[in-house]
Write a protein that holds these residues in place. Structure first.
Motif, PDB file in Angstrom:
ATOM      1  N   PHE A 100       0.830  -1.207   0.000  1.00 42.89           N
ATOM      2  CA  PHE A 100       0.000   0.000   0.000  1.00 42.89           C
ATOM      3  C   PHE A 100       0.865   1.258   0.000  1.00 42.89           C
ATOM      4  O   PHE A 100       0.609   2.207  -0.737  1.00 42.89           O
ATOM      5  N   ARG A 101       1.901   1.254   0.828  1.00 45.19           N
ATOM      6  CA  ARG A 101       2.823   2.396   0.870  1.00 45.19           C
ATOM      7  C   ARG A 101       3.475   2.624  -0.491  1.00 45.19           C
ATOM      8  O   ARG A 101       3.604   3.755  -0.948  1.00 45.19           O
ATOM      9  N   LYS A 102       3.880   1.536  -1.146  1.00 40.16           N
ATOM     10  CA  LYS A 102       4.499   1.663  -2.470  1.00 40.16           C
ATOM     11  C   LYS A 102       3.525   2.261  -3.473  1.00 40.16           C
ATOM     12  O   LYS A 102       3.902   3.104  -4.286  1.00 40.16           O
ATOM     13  N   ASP A 158       4.191   5.595  -5.552  1.00 40.57           N
ATOM     14  CA  ASP A 158       4.081   5.612  -7.009  1.00 40.57           C
ATOM     15  C   ASP A 158       3.124   6.704  -7.472  1.00 40.57           C
ATOM     16  O   ASP A 158       3.318   7.318  -8.523  1.00 40.57           O
ATOM     17  N   LEU A 159       2.101   6.964  -6.678  1.00 39.33           N
ATOM     18  CA  LEU A 159       1.127   7.999  -7.012  1.00 39.33           C
ATOM     19  C   LEU A 159       1.758   9.389  -7.019  1.00 39.33           C
ATOM     20  O   LEU A 159       1.292  10.285  -7.727  1.00 39.33           O
ATOM     21  N   ALA A 204       1.416  15.673  -7.292  1.00 42.24           N
ATOM     22  CA  ALA A 204       2.471  16.236  -6.450  1.00 42.24           C
ATOM     23  C   ALA A 204       1.998  16.336  -5.000  1.00 42.24           C
ATOM     24  O   ALA A 204       1.027  17.023  -4.701  1.00 42.24           O
ATOM     25  N   PHE A 205       2.644  15.593  -4.114  1.00 43.91           N
ATOM     26  CA  PHE A 205       2.422  15.725  -2.677  1.00 43.91           C
ATOM     27  C   PHE A 205       3.689  15.288  -1.963  1.00 43.91           C
ATOM     28  O   PHE A 205       4.462  14.491  -2.473  1.00 43.91           O
ATOM     29  N   GLU A 206       3.885  15.852  -0.783  1.00 43.45           N
ATOM     30  CA  GLU A 206       5.071  15.525   0.005  1.00 43.45           C
ATOM     31  C   GLU A 206       4.764  14.495   1.082  1.00 43.45           C
ATOM     32  O   GLU A 206       5.606  13.676   1.415  1.00 43.45           O
ATOM     33  N   CYS A 207       3.573  14.571   1.652  1.00 38.97           N
ATOM     34  CA  CYS A 207       3.212  13.719   2.773  1.00 38.97           C
ATOM     35  C   CYS A 207       1.796  13.194   2.585  1.00 38.97           C
ATOM     36  O   CYS A 207       0.981  13.819   1.932  1.00 38.97           O
ATOM     37  N   ALA A 208       1.528  12.052   3.201  1.00 43.37           N
ATOM     38  CA  ALA A 208       0.180  11.490   3.141  1.00 43.37           C
ATOM     39  C   ALA A 208      -0.082  10.640   4.370  1.00 43.37           C
ATOM     40  O   ALA A 208       0.807   9.977   4.884  1.00 43.37           O
ATOM     41  N   ASN A 212       5.344   9.233   4.980  1.00 46.69           N
ATOM     42  CA  ASN A 212       6.148  10.460   4.957  1.00 46.69           C
ATOM     43  C   ASN A 212       5.521  11.643   5.682  1.00 46.69           C
ATOM     44  O   ASN A 212       5.967  12.765   5.510  1.00 46.69           O
ATOM     45  N   TYR A 213       4.495  11.447   6.474  1.00 43.00           N
ATOM     46  CA  TYR A 213       3.888  12.571   7.186  1.00 43.00           C
ATOM     47  C   TYR A 213       4.625  12.762   8.503  1.00 43.00           C
ATOM     48  O   TYR A 213       4.835  11.804   9.247  1.00 43.00           O
ATOM     49  N   PRO A 214       5.035  13.983   8.813  1.00 46.88           N
ATOM     50  CA  PRO A 214       5.792  14.228  10.056  1.00 46.88           C
ATOM     51  C   PRO A 214       5.010  13.828  11.301  1.00 46.88           C
ATOM     52  O   PRO A 214       3.860  14.238  11.487  1.00 46.88           O
TER      53      PRO A 214
END
Length: 79
Positions: A31-33, A37-38, A43-47, A72-74
């Motif tokens: 799921f993370r991959k 890939d999305l 364009a996004f930095e975190c999810a 990748n979300y802080p």
């Protein structure tokens, strides 16, 4: 709707690959991959995403477990 106005052929193929890979997604790492890939298309930095198992036997027999997946979300923002 004319999707050609919104997606290049390369992006359309990439989106189809993500959808196809999603059908085989069985683990959190898969799921993370998919989400990473999305990033090539959107364009996004975190999810942060949620998912839930909706197989019929789980829905009928018990309450479905919900799970959050941090990609990748802080952590300090989540706290």
């Amino acid at each position: 709707m004319d999707l050609g106005r919104y997606l290049s052929k390369k992006d359309a193929i990439g989106l189809l690959e993500i959808v196809s890979n999603g059908l085989d997604c069985r683990r959190e790492e898969d799921f993370r991959k998919l989400l990473l890939d999305l990033q090539d298309l959107i364009a996004f930095e975190c999810a942060v995403c949620g998912h839930q198992n909706l197989r019929e036997e789980v829905v009928v027999d018990q309450i479905c477990e919900q799970k959050m997946v941090n990609v990748n979300y802080p952590v300090e923002f989540l706290e």
